[in-house]
Design a protein around this motif. Structure first.
Motif, short mmCIF file in Angstrom:
data_model
loop_
_atom_site.label_atom_id
_atom_site.label_comp_id
_atom_site.label_asym_id
_atom_site.label_seq_id
_atom_site.Cartn_x
_atom_site.Cartn_y
_atom_site.Cartn_z
N THR A 12 0.84 -1.20 0.00
CA THR A 12 0.00 0.00 0.00
C THR A 12 0.88 1.25 0.00
N ALA A 24 -2.42 11.21 -4.77
CA ALA A 24 -3.17 10.14 -4.11
C ALA A 24 -4.30 10.72 -3.27
N CYS A 25 -4.02 11.81 -2.59
CA CYS A 25 -5.07 12.49 -1.80
C CYS A 25 -6.20 12.94 -2.71
N THR A 28 -8.27 9.84 -4.09
CA THR A 28 -9.04 9.06 -3.12
C THR A 28 -9.97 9.90 -2.26
N LYS A 30 -8.93 11.34 0.35
CA LYS A 30 -8.42 11.11 1.71
C LYS A 30 -7.30 12.11 2.00
N LEU A 35 -4.12 8.54 4.55
CA LEU A 35 -3.36 7.64 3.69
C LEU A 35 -2.18 7.04 4.45
N TYR A 38 -3.02 4.09 6.58
CA TYR A 38 -3.26 2.83 5.87
C TYR A 38 -2.00 1.99 5.72
N MET A 50 -6.43 0.24 3.50
CA MET A 50 -7.03 1.11 2.50
C MET A 50 -8.27 0.43 1.89
N ASP A 53 -11.94 0.63 -3.09
CA ASP A 53 -12.20 1.64 -4.12
C ASP A 53 -11.03 2.63 -4.22
N ALA A 54 -10.40 2.91 -3.09
CA ALA A 54 -9.23 3.80 -3.10
C ALA A 54 -8.05 3.10 -3.78
N ALA A 57 -8.62 3.22 -7.53
CA ALA A 57 -8.36 4.55 -8.08
C ALA A 57 -6.87 4.82 -8.19
N LEU A 58 -6.12 4.44 -7.17
CA LEU A 58 -4.67 4.67 -7.19
C LEU A 58 -3.96 3.77 -8.20
#
Length: 152
Positions: A12, A24-25, A28, A30, A35, A38, A50, A53-54, A57-58
């Motif tokens: 992760t 990444a923020c 997501t 987040k 993050l 996680y 994490m 779905d996050a 996306a990443l």
């Protein structure tokens, strides 16, 4: 935390760092702190992982599906990319892949030699070795794709 949890948290972390913390923020929704939790190895975050779905996306934005690959490895599954990814380097063919593989392996061996000199591989040295093995894995995936394209 068990070995499985540590393994997933390391991947992760690699995923977030591959994409970059700020992007990444944004992807997501987040915060940096969330993050960080996680992939934190502090005991208060042992059970925090994490959301899928996050991860999705990443991984869409990353150069490599770090978490998906880790999950596949845990089940003994090999990943196969059916289509070209726009962010995957595919230039040069198999010969370039062999050269890249040779270079990455030399870098891994140099890192290993430096890490084992004192007889102990520290956490930071282990991270660097892991990064080199992941780089080799990426080269091998590209090589596999080139070989499959030559077969078609």
């Amino acid at each position: 935390m068990n070995n499985l949890g540590r393994y997933l948290k390391k991947h992760t972390e690699a995923l977030v760092k591959d994409v970059g913390i700020e992007p990444a923020c944004a992807l997501t929704g987040k915060s940096k702190a969330t993050l960080g939790r996680y992939y934190s190895d502090h005991t208060e975050h042992d059970e925090r992982f994490m959301p899928i779905d996050a991860v999705a996306a990443l991984e869409e934005a990353s150069s490599y599906p770090h978490v998906t690959s880790a999950l596949a490895e845990l089940k003994g599954i090999t990943l196969h990319f059916d289509q070209d990814r726009s962010n995957t380097k595919r230039v040069g063919g198999v010969n370039a892949d062999v050269i890249a593989l040779s270079q990455r392996f030399a870098m891994l061996m140099a890192e290993y030699q430096q890490s084992i000199q004192d007889g102990v591989i520290t956490a930071n040295e282990a991270k660097r070795l892991l990064n080199e093995t992941l780089a080799i894995q990426k080269v091998l995936i590209n090589m596999k794709l080139h070989l499959e394209n030559e077969q078609a």
